[in-house]
Design a protein around this motif. Structure first.
Motif, mmCIF file in Angstrom:
data_model
loop_
_atom_site.group_PDB
_atom_site.id
_atom_site.type_symbol
_atom_site.label_atom_id
_atom_site.label_comp_id
_atom_site.label_asym_id
_atom_site.label_seq_id
_atom_site.Cartn_x
_atom_site.Cartn_y
_atom_site.Cartn_z
ATOM 1 N N ILE A 42 -7.767 -29.203 -29.944
ATOM 2 C CA ILE A 42 -8.877 -28.768 -30.797
ATOM 3 C C ILE A 42 -8.754 -27.273 -31.128
ATOM 4 C CG2 ILE A 42 -11.394 -28.368 -30.760
ATOM 5 C CD1 ILE A 42 -11.524 -31.165 -29.332
ATOM 6 N N SER A 43 -8.327 -26.498 -30.146
ATOM 7 C CA SER A 43 -8.158 -25.061 -30.400
ATOM 8 C C SER A 43 -7.044 -24.826 -31.426
ATOM 9 C CB SER A 43 -7.837 -24.324 -29.105
ATOM 10 O OG SER A 43 -8.929 -24.457 -28.228
ATOM 11 N N LYS A 44 -5.958 -25.605 -31.306
ATOM 12 C CA LYS A 44 -4.892 -25.458 -32.306
ATOM 13 C C LYS A 44 -5.415 -25.817 -33.693
ATOM 14 C CE LYS A 44 -0.463 -26.879 -34.030
ATOM 15 N NZ LYS A 44 0.948 -27.073 -33.819
ATOM 16 N N GLU A 45 -6.165 -26.895 -33.723
ATOM 17 C CA GLU A 45 -6.684 -27.396 -35.011
ATOM 18 C C GLU A 45 -7.518 -26.317 -35.715
ATOM 19 O OE1 GLU A 45 -8.004 -31.520 -34.637
ATOM 20 O OE2 GLU A 45 -9.689 -30.958 -35.916
ATOM 21 N N ILE A 46 -8.348 -25.641 -34.922
ATOM 22 C CA ILE A 46 -9.239 -24.660 -35.546
ATOM 23 C C ILE A 46 -8.446 -23.434 -36.038
ATOM 24 C CG2 ILE A 46 -10.013 -23.318 -33.536
ATOM 25 C CD1 ILE A 46 -12.870 -23.730 -34.589
ATOM 26 N N ILE A 47 -7.355 -23.126 -35.349
ATOM 27 C CA ILE A 47 -6.498 -22.021 -35.822
ATOM 28 C C ILE A 47 -5.738 -22.459 -37.073
ATOM 29 C CG2 ILE A 47 -4.509 -20.555 -35.238
ATOM 30 C CD1 ILE A 47 -5.316 -20.854 -32.258
ATOM 31 N N ARG A 48 -5.175 -23.652 -37.047
ATOM 32 C CA ARG A 48 -4.269 -24.114 -38.109
ATOM 33 C C ARG A 48 -5.003 -24.582 -39.364
ATOM 34 N NH1 ARG A 48 1.190 -25.567 -38.110
ATOM 35 N NH2 ARG A 48 1.296 -23.573 -37.073
ATOM 36 N N ASN A 49 -6.175 -25.223 -39.169
ATOM 37 C CA ASN A 49 -6.823 -25.878 -40.312
ATOM 38 C C ASN A 49 -7.146 -24.940 -41.468
ATOM 39 O OD1 ASN A 49 -6.599 -28.414 -39.506
ATOM 40 N ND2 ASN A 49 -8.773 -28.782 -39.032
ATOM 41 N N ARG A 50 -7.495 -23.704 -41.101
ATOM 42 C CA ARG A 50 -7.835 -22.717 -42.123
ATOM 43 C C ARG A 50 -6.641 -22.466 -43.042
ATOM 44 N NH1 ARG A 50 -9.723 -18.945 -38.395
ATOM 45 N NH2 ARG A 50 -11.477 -20.295 -37.931
ATOM 46 N N GLU A 51 -5.445 -22.673 -42.514
ATOM 47 C CA GLU A 51 -4.212 -22.320 -43.238
ATOM 48 C C GLU A 51 -3.486 -23.524 -43.835
ATOM 49 O OE1 GLU A 51 -3.470 -19.438 -43.924
ATOM 50 O OE2 GLU A 51 -2.848 -18.167 -42.268
ATOM 51 N N LYS A 52 -3.876 -24.714 -43.428
ATOM 52 C CA LYS A 52 -3.053 -25.891 -43.717
ATOM 53 C C LYS A 52 -2.783 -26.090 -45.210
ATOM 54 C CE LYS A 52 -2.820 -29.556 -40.430
ATOM 55 N NZ LYS A 52 -3.464 -30.706 -39.838
ATOM 56 N N GLU A 53 -3.874 -26.013 -45.981
ATOM 57 C CA GLU A 53 -3.722 -26.267 -47.412
ATOM 58 C C GLU A 53 -2.768 -25.257 -48.046
ATOM 59 O OE1 GLU A 53 -6.748 -26.603 -51.087
ATOM 60 O OE2 GLU A 53 -7.620 -26.915 -49.097
ATOM 61 N N LYS A 54 -2.956 -24.020 -47.638
ATOM 62 C CA LYS A 54 -2.101 -22.950 -48.160
ATOM 63 C C LYS A 54 -0.639 -23.203 -47.772
ATOM 64 C CE LYS A 54 -1.042 -18.862 -49.786
ATOM 65 N NZ LYS A 54 -1.042 -18.625 -51.215
#
Ligand SMILES: CCCCC/C=C/CC(=O)SCCNC(=O)CCNC(=O)[C@H](O)C(C)(C)COP(=O)(O)OP(=O)(O)OC[C@H]1O[C@@H](n2cnc3c(N)ncnc32)[C@H](O)[C@@H]1OP(=O)(O)O
Length: 394
Positions: free
Chosen positions: A347-359
């Motif tokens: 979950i911690s990884k997800e919150i770091i990565r999700n902001r950037e995923k689309e980009k």
């Protein structure tokens, strides 16, 4: 002889029948038994023996066999010279043409002698290359193990410095997808042997499909996009253990890992301009963010090679360890990480990565499209031909 390397794809996955990639057309031989030392029977036996060899004799030997076969059955080379980008046929033509006016009988004898020497040397060499225990992993180019809550994906082509061939791209994607679903807490990528990876296998460029180089470039871009996409989307902590020098795509991908631990023997090299290529692995976005635009330019545009210490100072590497204690120290640390609650880490990884995923996916798509064009450029083709003909190395 150097051109033999252009036929690198000939033995991509060896099996006895792959020897026939350098094809041996079945022809009726009208040989004068009295005028030669090796009889027609010897020659035919030798042809059959070739098909039974248990181990790939290598492209140079296969080209030699091909050329002697053609010379023995047809005489001096009588084919028009293939174009410079028809790499495999050009290698075959070169090998045959190099035999000049060698008499048919001598070629036949040499063929029989060569096969006989191969049969004895290859049959006696039962030594298994380190890490080729395919039955245990189901992979040809990787060793994948899962233990203590850690799935380890090890690049396993040490004799090729762990260069990524097409099969390895597919297998890594498969292994990542499996690791994302298994019960391990973290996933590790590392290399077998003295290199982490020498990047894209340059012989990937020699296997031209019927649609020509344009189709090759298009397929390459599709594969690369899917491959990098797997790293962008990987849901668990993903850690690189950079055990030795890293080149090209094996470096750029590091910007998508959650931690990068390196031996002090590792180096980081992205010689894209030298190769007529451009950055991939989302590095055109991640590197300027990680290390500043100017430092990223030194690496991605000017091809500056970093030591492990420099890469750590730039933020690309998390921590550097002395080579002598690298494995012991990192595995102690990883085992401790793997004991942490897996869902919390996810979950911690997800919150770091999700902001950037689309980009990241958008950057990946753009980089692949630019590279597709680069692969068709003279600058890139020349760099590949120079490497494969051993005119240049990094
Ligand atoms: C789907 C497509 C996606 C494409 C994505 C694009 C990615 C871009 C990149 O990754 S760019 C980087 C490409 N890599 C290189 O240019 C490295 C080329 N290799 C070298 O320059 C040297 O081999 C070396 C510096 C890595 C190591 O030199 P060294 O002298 O120590 O060892 P050898 O050269 O004798 O290598 C041993 C054998 O390994 C083969 N090999 C090594 N790297 C590659 C490679 N990248 N591609 C193909 N083959 C490679 C080398 O040919 C030797 O094989 P041999 O023993 O059969 O001769």
């Amino acid at each position: 002889v150097a051109m033999a390397h252009l036929a690198g794809r000939l033995a991509q996955r060896w099996c006895p029948s792959s020897l026939q990639v350098i094809s041996f057309p079945v022809v009726q031989l009208h040989l004068n038994r009295t005028a030669m030392r090796a009889s027609q029977k010897d020659f035919e036996n030798a042809m059959n023996q070739v098909k039974l060899l248990k181990k790939d004799p290598g492209n140079e030997v296969k080209l030699k066999l091909y050329s002697l076969y053609k010379q023995a059955t047809e005489g001096p080379c009588n084919m028009p010279k293939p174009g410079v980008f028809d790499l495999i046929n050009k290698a075959k033509w070169d090998a045959w043409n190099a035999l000049g006016n060698l008499p048919k009988e001598t070629a036949r004898q040499n063929y029989v002698d060569l096969v006989s020497s191969l049969s004895s040397s290859l049959e006696s060499s039962s030594q298994v290359e380190p890490g080729t225990d395919r039955k245990s992993t189901g992979y040809e180019t990787l060793m994948v193990t899962s233990e203590d809550g850690i799935t380890k994906i090890m690049l396993n082509r040490p004799t090729k410095k762990n260069a990524l061939n097409v099969e390895m791209y597919h297998e890594i994607m498969h292994a990542l997808k499996a690791a994302s679903k298994d019960d391990s807490a973290i996933t590790v990528l590392t290399g077998n042997g003295d290199y982490y990876s020498s990047g894209n296998d340059l012989t990937n460029f020699t296997d031209i499909p019927p649609g020509g180089v344009e189709e090759k470039a298009k397929n390459g871009a599709i594969l690369l996009r899917e491959f990098v996409g797997c790293f962008i989307d990987f849901p668990k902590p993903l850690i690189a253990l950079v055990n030795g020098p890293a080149v090209g795509i094996s470096v750029t991908l590091l910007g998508l890992f959650d931690a990068v631990y390196a031996s002090d023997r590792a180096t980081f090299h992205t010689p894209f301009s030298h190769l007529g290529q451009s950055p991939e692995g989302c590095s055109s976005y991640t590197f300027p963010k990680i290390m500043s635009p100017a430092k990223a330019t030194e690496m991605l545009v000017f091809g500056k090679k970093l030591t492990a210490g420099e890469a750590c100072a730039q933020g690309l590497v998390t921590e550097v360890f002395p080579d002598s204690t690298f494995q012991k120290e990192v595995w102690t640390r990883l085992k401790a990480f793997a004991k942490l609650p897996p869902n919390a880490m996810r979950i911690s990884k997800e919150i770091i990565r999700n902001r950037e995923k689309e980009k990241l996916h958008a950057v990946n798509a753009e980089e692949c499209s630019v590279l597709q064009g680069r692969w068709l450029s003279d600058e890139c083709m020349n760099a590949v031909v120079n490497f494969l003909s051993r005119k240049s190395k990094l």
